[in-house]
Design an enzyme around this catalytic site. Sequence first.
Site, PDB file in Angstrom:
ATOM      1  NE  ARG A  74      70.395 -64.279  24.171  1.00 32.13           N
ATOM      2  CZ  ARG A  74      70.162 -65.436  23.749  1.00 32.13           C
ATOM      3  NH1 ARG A  74      69.696 -65.542  22.390  1.00 32.13           N
ATOM      4  NH2 ARG A  74      71.057 -66.967  23.566  1.00 32.13           N
ATOM      5  CE1 TYR A 113      69.221 -65.185  36.751  1.00 32.47           C
ATOM      6  CE2 TYR A 113      68.326 -64.515  34.449  1.00 32.47           C
ATOM      7  CZ  TYR A 113      68.256 -63.614  36.080  1.00 32.47           C
ATOM      8  OH  TYR A 113      67.812 -62.862  35.585  1.00 32.47           O
TER       9      TYR A 113
END
Length: 337
Positions: A212, A145
């Site tokens: 994150r 990805y």
Amino acid sequence: MSRPKRMVVTGGAGFIGTHTVAALLAEGTAVLVLDDLRHACGQPVPPSVELEEHDLGSPAAAQAVARFRPDAILHLAAQGGVSRSVRDPAGDALVNVVGTVALLKASVDAGCRRFVFASSGGAIYGRARRLPTAERTTPRPLSPYGAAKLAGEGYLGMFTRTFGLRTLALRYSNVYGPFQDGTGEAGVVAITCERLLSGRPPEIRGDGEQTRDFVFVRDVADANLRALRSPLTGAINIGTGIATSVRAVVEELVAAAAYAGPFTFVDGRPGEVRDTALEIGRASRLLGWKPSTSLRDGLRQTFTSFRERARPAPAPANAEPAEVATTAGRESPAGSG
């Protein structure tokens, strides 16, 4: 550049697309949404928006762009999910690379002047040595990805140099917010909201200490509009610059839900990065953009939105009671993004 008057938004029926299309309509922009509707977020496309259902690599999609003759294109459509890309790298490349190239060609053929691409700061940089990570960092993606997004950026640069199309890649961090899909391989925020509202314990992949950079979707929509109005080319990070652990995010949602039960921990996914955060000084200097929503406020808004959508619609007056059949929902462990 002046504000585009006619815009194509690919993936405009999806999560980020829905918020961006709403912002474009508020500015009086004419919008064509190109979407195969496989990942539509469930919100209806506004009636003032033209909607065409096509695969991006198809001749029909190119013909739709040619008919609409946009001033600018915002390319949000993608095959999302790191794990899915690991399972099927060729399929991921077909959508995320070949589809992007086909759309770039259609843009040039239609006389479009501006092309903004949704890239991925979380997936492109890989195991960055420095956090927050700046755009000058050499990309080293760990997943198909991320590699596909990087390849897309390469094609953007080539179309700028060769055809004069002004292209810009926005390297998003982990976007979350209302209307995000809480099933499949969605982000930890949406999946946790879905699990809490369906009475299941929150589920964390790995130890929960992976970090994150969580950015609210309406802030991302604002960045999209600023990018479309800008003449800048190259790549710009869109995030907050703040690394937050997955466990901290889940705990915030647990507090919003007043949940008092246990957590479930499962194995992490292959190809996922341990820690990410994006340096956003370039976005501030060149686009005049900064995120305006704190993580706590964004998470509370998101959980409230999920809760309101989960409530059953009121029954019509004098309606007869109906039998209700229930099925077990598909369990989707929360990823780290």
